[in-house]
Design a protein around this motif. Structure first.
Motif, mmCIF file in Angstrom:
data_model
loop_
_atom_site.group_PDB
_atom_site.id
_atom_site.type_symbol
_atom_site.label_atom_id
_atom_site.label_comp_id
_atom_site.label_asym_id
_atom_site.label_seq_id
_atom_site.Cartn_x
_atom_site.Cartn_y
_atom_site.Cartn_z
ATOM 1 N N GLY A 5 0.835 -1.193 0.000
ATOM 2 C CA GLY A 5 0.000 0.000 0.000
ATOM 3 C C GLY A 5 0.869 1.241 0.000
ATOM 4 O O GLY A 5 1.955 1.246 0.599
ATOM 5 N N PHE A 6 0.380 2.266 -0.683
ATOM 6 C CA PHE A 6 1.119 3.523 -0.776
ATOM 7 C C PHE A 6 0.224 4.687 -0.404
ATOM 8 O O PHE A 6 -0.957 4.724 -0.743
ATOM 9 C CB PHE A 6 1.613 3.756 -2.215
ATOM 10 N N ARG A 7 0.815 5.662 0.272
ATOM 11 C CA ARG A 7 0.160 6.949 0.544
ATOM 12 C C ARG A 7 1.187 8.021 0.219
ATOM 13 O O ARG A 7 2.195 8.177 0.900
ATOM 14 C CB ARG A 7 -0.288 7.013 1.994
ATOM 15 N N ALA A 8 0.930 8.735 -0.873
ATOM 16 C CA ALA A 8 1.900 9.720 -1.355
ATOM 17 C C ALA A 8 1.652 11.098 -0.763
ATOM 18 O O ALA A 8 0.533 11.452 -0.409
ATOM 19 C CB ALA A 8 1.834 9.802 -2.875
ATOM 20 N N GLU A 9 2.714 11.844 -0.671
ATOM 21 C CA GLU A 9 2.699 13.269 -0.369
ATOM 22 C C GLU A 9 3.504 13.921 -1.484
ATOM 23 O O GLU A 9 4.105 13.232 -2.301
ATOM 24 C CB GLU A 9 3.380 13.554 0.970
ATOM 25 N N LYS A 10 3.587 15.235 -1.476
ATOM 26 C CA LYS A 10 4.333 15.905 -2.552
ATOM 27 C C LYS A 10 5.827 15.620 -2.493
ATOM 28 O O LYS A 10 6.508 15.644 -3.509
ATOM 29 C CB LYS A 10 4.063 17.405 -2.550
ATOM 30 N N ASN A 35 11.655 9.306 0.845
ATOM 31 C CA ASN A 35 11.665 10.768 0.750
ATOM 32 C C ASN A 35 12.159 11.207 -0.620
ATOM 33 O O ASN A 35 12.889 10.483 -1.295
ATOM 34 C CB ASN A 35 12.542 11.369 1.849
ATOM 35 N N ALA A 36 11.754 12.386 -0.994
ATOM 36 C CA ALA A 36 12.177 12.946 -2.277
ATOM 37 C C ALA A 36 13.698 13.051 -2.309
ATOM 38 O O ALA A 36 14.356 13.220 -1.283
ATOM 39 C CB ALA A 36 11.551 14.314 -2.487
ATOM 40 N N ALA A 37 14.246 12.958 -3.490
ATOM 41 C CA ALA A 37 15.689 13.109 -3.668
ATOM 42 C C ALA A 37 16.096 14.528 -3.280
ATOM 43 O O ALA A 37 15.315 15.461 -3.392
ATOM 44 C CB ALA A 37 16.059 12.828 -5.123
ATOM 45 N N ALA A 38 17.320 14.668 -2.842
ATOM 46 C CA ALA A 38 17.834 15.978 -2.437
ATOM 47 C C ALA A 38 18.199 16.784 -3.681
ATOM 48 O O ALA A 38 19.365 17.005 -3.978
ATOM 49 C CB ALA A 38 19.041 15.803 -1.522
ATOM 50 N N THR A 39 17.177 17.201 -4.398
ATOM 51 C CA THR A 39 17.363 17.992 -5.605
ATOM 52 C C THR A 39 16.151 18.893 -5.784
ATOM 53 O O THR A 39 15.080 18.601 -5.267
ATOM 54 C CB THR A 39 17.543 17.100 -6.853
ATOM 55 N N ARG A 47 12.036 10.486 -10.772
ATOM 56 C CA ARG A 47 12.812 9.306 -11.165
ATOM 57 C C ARG A 47 13.289 8.559 -9.923
ATOM 58 O O ARG A 47 13.239 7.323 -9.868
ATOM 59 C CB ARG A 47 13.994 9.700 -12.046
ATOM 60 N N HIS A 48 13.728 9.291 -8.911
ATOM 61 C CA HIS A 48 14.157 8.677 -7.649
ATOM 62 C C HIS A 48 13.007 7.888 -7.032
ATOM 63 O O HIS A 48 13.192 6.743 -6.591
ATOM 64 C CB HIS A 48 14.636 9.775 -6.684
#
Length: 157
Positions: A5-10, A35-39, A47-48
């Protein structure tokens, strides 16, 4: 059936892998957050996320992926950019799972409740556990990922 199961945030994706333990109880196999990539580049960050989702699917080999979708879209909201970002992340989750030959079900809480054969899935979020999975120290988004995975695991009440 084992499900993820997935629950996404921005800027993050909460995930959980669940499988049936008995007819009424579930076993949490794994959970966490990507977590989002540090970019600051959106494409690199997406892509990450895709790469990390594919790694999770390769590791846990779920038969089904459920993505917890937002209930309503307040396009007149002041937070449209955040909603759009979340939708992009959810799209990447859906594509990553589908391209790994996993059946994907984007679903609302109502659909999760139906799969759990429950009148209201939201009531579980305020409880201490979900069918044998203890979660008092988990945040709401993590609980929603577990709830989505539980729905996919075909748990019966």
């Amino acid at each position: 059936m084992r499900s993820i199961g997935f629950r996404a945030e921005k800027d993050a994706i909460h995930w959980a892998v669940v499988e049936p333990k008995t007819d009424a109880l579930l076993k949490l196999i794994g959970s966490g957050v990507v977590n989002a990539a540090a970019t600051e580049d959106t494409a690199q960050s997406l892509r990450h996320f895709r790469e990390q989702i594919r790694l999770l699917i390769d590791k846990y080999k779920p038969g089904l992926a459920l993505v917890r979708m937002p209930e309503t879209f307040g396009r007149k909201s002041r937070n449209v950019a955040s909603i759009d970002s979340r939708l992009r992340v959810e799209g990447v989750v859906i594509e990553a799972a589908a391209s790994a030959n996993v059946t994907v079900k984007p679903t609302l809480l109502q659909g999760i409740a139906s799969l759990l054969k429950s009148k209201q899935a939201k009531a579980y979020l305020d409880g201490e556990n979900l069918r044998g999975i203890e979660w008092p120290n988990r945040n709401k988004n993590c609980r929603e990922a577990i709830l989505a995975a539980a729905a996919g695991a075909g748990a019966q009440e």
